[in-house]
Design an enzyme around this catalytic site. Structure first.
Site, PDB file in Angstrom:
ATOM      1  CD  GLU A 113      25.502 -13.346 -21.542  1.00 37.05           C
ATOM      2  OE1 GLU A 113      25.239 -13.170 -22.748  1.00 37.05           O
ATOM      3  OE2 GLU A 113      26.482 -14.009 -21.149  1.00 37.05           O
ATOM      4  CG  ASP A 164      20.570 -13.014 -21.653  1.00 32.46           C
ATOM      5  OD1 ASP A 164      21.271 -14.039 -21.579  1.00 32.46           O
ATOM      6  OD2 ASP A 164      20.878 -12.008 -22.324  1.00 32.46           O
ATOM      7  CG  ASP A 166      60.202 -51.910  21.676  1.00 28.90           C
ATOM      8  OD1 ASP A 166      59.800 -51.654  22.822  1.00 28.90           O
ATOM      9  OD2 ASP A 166      61.325 -52.400  21.437  1.00 28.90           O
ATOM     10  CG  ASN A 210      32.757  -9.594 -20.879  1.00 29.63           C
ATOM     11  OD1 ASN A 210      33.016  -9.126 -19.775  1.00 29.63           O
ATOM     12  ND2 ASN A 210      32.043 -10.696 -21.037  1.00 29.63           N
ATOM     13  CG  ASP A 237      59.646 -55.276  19.728  1.00 32.37           C
ATOM     14  OD1 ASP A 237      60.886 -55.463  19.819  1.00 32.37           O
ATOM     15  OD2 ASP A 237      58.882 -55.227  20.716  1.00 32.37           O
ATOM     16  CG  ASP A 238      64.890 -54.246  18.842  1.00 20.93           C
ATOM     17  OD1 ASP A 238      63.893 -54.152  19.576  1.00 20.93           O
ATOM     18  OD2 ASP A 238      66.060 -54.262  19.276  1.00 20.93           O
ATOM     19  CG  MET A 289      64.380 -49.079  25.143  1.00 14.17           C
ATOM     20  SD  MET A 289      64.797 -49.836  26.717  1.00 14.17           S
ATOM     21  CE  MET A 289      63.437 -50.987  26.910  1.00 14.17           C
ATOM     22  CG  ASP A 300      34.597 -11.310 -13.997  1.00 16.37           C
ATOM     23  OD1 ASP A 300      33.819 -11.875 -14.790  1.00 16.37           O
ATOM     24  OD2 ASP A 300      35.791 -11.651 -13.850  1.00 16.37           O
TER      25      ASP A 300
END
Length: 456
Positions: free
Chosen positions: A373, A330, A53, A338, A9-10, A55, A347
């Protein structure tokens, strides 16, 4: 309920008066004298609620509210506009700017404190969800914030609980172009409907002659299925005490007759936005929990989850004197896959392997990726013969059908080695896993593509 309140508020006298009133109720108060100070304070001070506020010179309260709601860092902070403006158009303008409530001065202490407590309670619940979501880069908090800011609060599914046709028809007319509205004239039936359907908001009239509508609100809050459903009550001007009681019970917002169409639309949009924001947070929390417990490549549980859960399963088996089998698997010669075909092919093998594992075990069995794995299956209420049968069935399922790699362009024969250990008295997760691992290595030393059992 302690909370940090920002008063903006001012007029210094207004600030000091409100600060004294809130401090006397054990709120922590910080203050700002203009819009720019308010924006800075919200970013720096982690406010729980803003009392604003309208204003003020330079930047009025509507603009401050709008900026706070457009900033991902502050959009979740509740804002109550306190002003001498008393026209319906002013109230609607504040709500459309993002305010959670619009109170016209002078405001009684009882009404103000009830609203502050209600909104800060909801904010603290939201903060808990935000904290559980851990961090934006992990679970999409940034996306949640942007979606919330862009959400216009429209196309919600609204249940109106009211037995007076003139009343519910006015609400329905106000909302029918922007939301799907359903009417329920029986409070008892409303509770069942709310628990069975996925509503974004329930609007409850306090005007039932032979039923206390606040009891329905309390029941909605007490049921797990409806606990997070926003509640908006509709009251007469003289029912302030009941409105305040409703806020204490967990009601989110209220409308006072005579109903203004634009205010109905604005308050409903606010509640729908908040519901969607909370739902997104809850979904992200669930996703983050799932990520913490699940291997992202295979979709099986991860080692962290297995190491915690296996102890519980062992304790349950021991207390009930039931057998428990641990199967360690496993993939044979996985490194050459890979090396020769690339990690993408590896993957693909792991993902397909997980699919075949899930098809080979029961719902009560715990299947996990142990690392690389290597996989573990924990089988409650399973004797040695059954564990061997499952291990052999899985071995055959893997060996009998080649794996597709390179997006189906190539086929690859894959085999597995399996080690089995049974629960013994005094076993921990580590000891039974170690015995299963030793059995697995015997299978590998004996030529792979075979099942071995613990010798103990």
């Amino acid at each position: 309920m302690p909370a940090r309140v920002l008063v903006v508020d001012d007029v210094l006298a207004n600030v000091r008066l409100l600060e004294a009133r809130l401090t006397a109720e054990y709120f922590e108060v910080i203050t700002a004298m203009n819009g720019h100070e308010a924006l800075d304070a919200c970013v720096r001070s982690q406010c729980d609620i803003v009392l604003l506020d309208v204003m003020m010179p330079g930047m009025d309260g509507f603009e401050v509210c709008r900026r706070l709601k457009e900033d991902p860092a502050t959009h979740h902070i509740p804002i109550v506009i306190l002003t001498a403006l008393d026209q319906p158009a002013d109230r609607v303008r504040g709500l459309e700017a993002g305010a959670d409530d619009f109170l016209t001065k002078p405001v009684s202490d009882v009404a103000l404190f009830a609203r502050v407590r209600s909104l800060t309670r909801l904010k603290m619940m939201t903060d808990e969800l935000r904290m559980r979501a851990v961090s934006g880069h992990q679970v999409g908090m940034g996306a949640v914030s942007i979606e919330t800011i862009l959400d216009n609060g429209l196309n919600g599914k609204i249940l109106v609980v009211d037995d007076r046709a003139a009343s519910y028809e006015r609400i329905q007319t106000a909302l029918r172009d922007t939301h799907k509205v359903e009417i329920e004239t029986s409070p008892q039936e409303a509770l069942f409907r709310a628990s069975e359907a996925d509503y974004d908001l329930m609007i409850v009239s306090l005007g039932f002659d032979e039923f206390d509508a606040l009891r329905l609100c309390s029941q909605v809050r007490s049921l797990e299925r409806t606990r997070n459903l926003p509640l908006l009550i509709v009251s007469e001007p003289e029912e302030t005490a009941r409105v305040l009681r409703g806020l204490d019970l967990g009601v989110n917002d209220y409308l006072v007759r005579p109903l203004d169409k634009n205010e109905i639309v604005a308050r409903v949009a606010t509640q729908v936005r908040r519901k969607r924001y909370a739902d997104r947070l809850r979904m992200n929390v669930l996703q983050s929990m799932e990520l913490a417990l699940t291997d992202p490549l295979t979709g099986l549980h991860n080692r962290r989850y297995m190491e915690t859960h296996i102890e519980t399963l062992l304790e349950q088996a021991a207390s009930r004197e039931k057998p428990l089998g641990v199967v360690m698997v496993d993939i044979d010669f996985f490194k050459p896959i890979n090396d020769n075909y690339g990690h993408d092919a590896g993957d693909e093998v792991l993902r397909e392997f997980a699919v075949r594992v899930r098809a080979s075990v029961r719902g009560i069995d715990l299947a996990c990726r142990f690392g690389g794995e290597e996989f573990v299956i924990v089988m409650p209420d399973t004797d040695l013969a059954t564990a061997q049968m499952v291990g052999e069935r899985l071995r055959k399922k893997i060996a009998s059908t080649p794996f597709s790699i390179n997006h189906g362009q190539n086929q690859l024969d894959v085999t597995i080695s399996v080690g089995i250990a049974m629960r013994e008295n005094g076993d921990t997760g580590d000891t039974v896993l170690k015995r299963a691992d030793q059995a697995l290595y015997r299978a590998k030393r004996s030529g792979r593509n075979r099942v071995e059992c613990d010798a103990a």
